[in-house]
Design a protein around this motif. Structure first.
Motif, short mmCIF file in Angstrom:
data_model
loop_
_atom_site.label_atom_id
_atom_site.label_comp_id
_atom_site.label_asym_id
_atom_site.label_seq_id
_atom_site.Cartn_x
_atom_site.Cartn_y
_atom_site.Cartn_z
N VAL A 328 0.86 -1.19 0.00
CA VAL A 328 0.00 0.00 0.00
C VAL A 328 0.89 1.23 0.00
CG1 VAL A 328 -1.86 1.23 1.17
CG2 VAL A 328 -1.76 -1.26 1.28
N VAL A 356 -1.76 -1.16 -3.99
CA VAL A 356 -2.82 -0.16 -3.84
C VAL A 356 -2.17 1.20 -3.66
CG1 VAL A 356 -4.72 0.66 -2.37
CG2 VAL A 356 -4.49 -1.78 -2.86
N GLU A 426 -4.31 -0.81 -7.94
CA GLU A 426 -5.66 -0.35 -7.58
C GLU A 426 -5.54 1.03 -6.96
OE1 GLU A 426 -9.52 -1.54 -4.79
OE2 GLU A 426 -7.84 -2.95 -5.05
N VAL A 439 -9.28 2.11 1.93
CA VAL A 439 -8.07 1.27 1.90
C VAL A 439 -8.33 -0.05 2.60
CG1 VAL A 439 -5.69 1.11 2.73
CG2 VAL A 439 -6.48 3.22 1.68
N ALA A 442 -10.25 -2.22 0.28
CA ALA A 442 -9.40 -2.79 -0.77
C ALA A 442 -8.63 -4.00 -0.26
CB ALA A 442 -8.43 -1.71 -1.29
#
Length: 452
Positions: A328, A356, A426, A439, A442
């Motif tokens: 992330v 992400v 993403e 988040v 996701a």
């Protein structure tokens, strides 16, 4: 030495004999008596340097919450201490009360309760403890500042904690631990059980069925013990203010929520705070200490002016794990020029990991682009030229240019988001309040789909 209001009032009384006796000598005599009394008061006052001060307080405090502490004063002198004590904390520590009045007999100690309600995260320190020891007459006092080090680390408020129960409930649904119509899904084999009408026929284990001469199905659970790597952008992208707080604060809230959620799901979480170099990192946080460890490290994170070195991220992830991970990148995608380094590194990351990227939208820009009037826009100063003449024109003309600029900013952000998606990442885009739970969602989607 310090004088009190009583001393000033007694000096003012010198006017009375001066007026009544029509002689200045009477007032001078009265003033001399008051000054001598004040000098005697100072001599009789306890020496503040003989006082020992001890702080009993926690090392950590959450921003916006109240934390209690204790200040212990021990009088090692021979005279009673009549003191006014001021603990010299930074104003953002929210220290109360500002002044403490207490009397400590000789050879004894007294305690005073203090409260901290900090309104700014980071490390807060005390410059010392100032003690003003008054004499028995209350005319003058001795004063000294004692070097008593004190430090309070103010952690982020973790406002996104309110989203944690609902996300944990969704994880339990995936794990099949709650009684629902929806069966638990996952990609990691769990066990075998007898077939029940309504089961997916694709989950039938034909070899086990042949051995038992009865239908047997496989059960699955979400993957566990996977790696989650959170990279917080502490470069200049995090310095921009959205809804009266830096974008970095939104990234911090996202990191805390995702860290708490992922460790609760049985995954291992690592944190990296990055700008042009690695500012801080947390390795192997567990469910019991993830919020404390993340909060303590992120409390000291401040956005810098340097550009973030995104080219170092693949190597940082490889240091954490050589297998597939959920990466992330908590930053912001604003324009191609500002996000070029981040976009360049995405293909290298997405080849091996689920990635992400966050993009924090400014609600004020969105309102401006939609034509909603904005407050606080003054008339620009006219500097000459056709553009300045238009900007200095009517309010409608100025709003057209503001709306066009806001629309251009949103289009740039959408374009950068499309480039990131084509690279395999993403993109989570939203306002400061929406990004942390998005988040977390996701992460849950990736876990349900087996992409970790």
């Amino acid at each position: 030495m310090a004088v009190s209001g009583r001393f000033v009032a007694l000096l003012a009384v010198a006017i009375v004999p001066t007026v009544l006796l029509a002689s200045a000598w009477a007032g001078v005599a009265w003033a001399v008596v008051v000054v001598l009394a004040a000098g005697l008061d100072v001599l009789l006052a306890a020496d503040p340097r003989t006082v020992r001060v001890e702080r009993r307080m926690p090392h950590l405090a959450r921003r916006g919450s109240t934390t209690d502490g204790t200040l212990v004063l021990a009088n090692d002198g021979q005279r009673p201490l009549r003191a006014t004590v001021r603990d010299m904390w930074e104003p953002s520590a929210g220290h109360e009360p500002h002044r403490i009045r207490t009397t400590v007999p000789a050879g004894e100690r007294r305690t005073a309760r203090v409260r901290f309600t900090p309104f700014r995260r980071g490390r807060r320190a005390s410059a010392g403890v100032a003690i003003r020891s008054a004499g028995p007459l209350g005319l003058a006092a001795r004063q000294s500042v004692l070097a008593v080090p004190g430090e309070l680390v103010v952690t982020p408020p973790f406002r996104s904690r309110r989203h944690l129960p609902s996300r944990l409930a969704r994880l339990r649904e995936l794990d099949g631990e709650t009684t629902l119509q929806l069966r638990g899904h996952g990609t990691e084999f769990d066990s075998l059980r007898d077939y029940v009408r309504g089961d997916d026929v694709r989950s039938i284990d034909w070899r086990a069925t042949a051995r038992r001469q009865d239908l047997v199905v496989r059960t699955w659970r979400p993957e566990r013990d996977r790696r989650v790597v959170i990279v917080v952008d502490a470069g200049r992208a995090g310095a921009g203010r959205v809804d009266d707080e830096p974008r970095l604060d939104t990234s911090i809230e996202s990191a805390l929520l995702l860290g708490a959620l992922a460790t609760a799901a049985g995954d291992r979480v690592d944190l990296v705070v990055l700008d042009d170099t690695v500012r801080d990192r947390v390795h192997g946080a567990t469910r019991t200490d993830v919020v404390r460890r993340f909060g303590e490290r992120l409390a000291l994170a401040e956005p810098g002016l340097a550009a973030t070195d995104w080219s170092a991220v693949p190597a940082l992830v490889d240091q954490v794990t050589t297998s597939r991970a959920f990466v992330v990148l908590l930053s912001s995608l604003d324009s191609v020029g500002a996000s070029a380094d981040l976009l360049a590194v995405l293909p290298r990351l997405t080849r091996r990991h689920a990635v992400v990227v966050t993009s924090i939208a400014d609600p004020a820009v969105e309102r401006m682009a939609s034509g909603v009037p904005q407050l606080g826009h003054g008339v620009p100063e006219e500097r000459g030229g056709p553009v300045s003449s238009l900007l200095a024109g009517s309010g409608a003309e100025r709003d057209v240019y503001r709306r066009a600029a806001a629309t251009r900013s949103l289009l740039d952000a959408d374009g950068v988001g499309d480039v990131a998606r084509r690279a395999g990442a993403e993109v989570v885009r939203g306002g400061p309040a929406a990004v942390p739970p998005d988040v977390a969602d996701a992460y849950i989607r990736a876990k349900a789909a087996g992409r970790l």
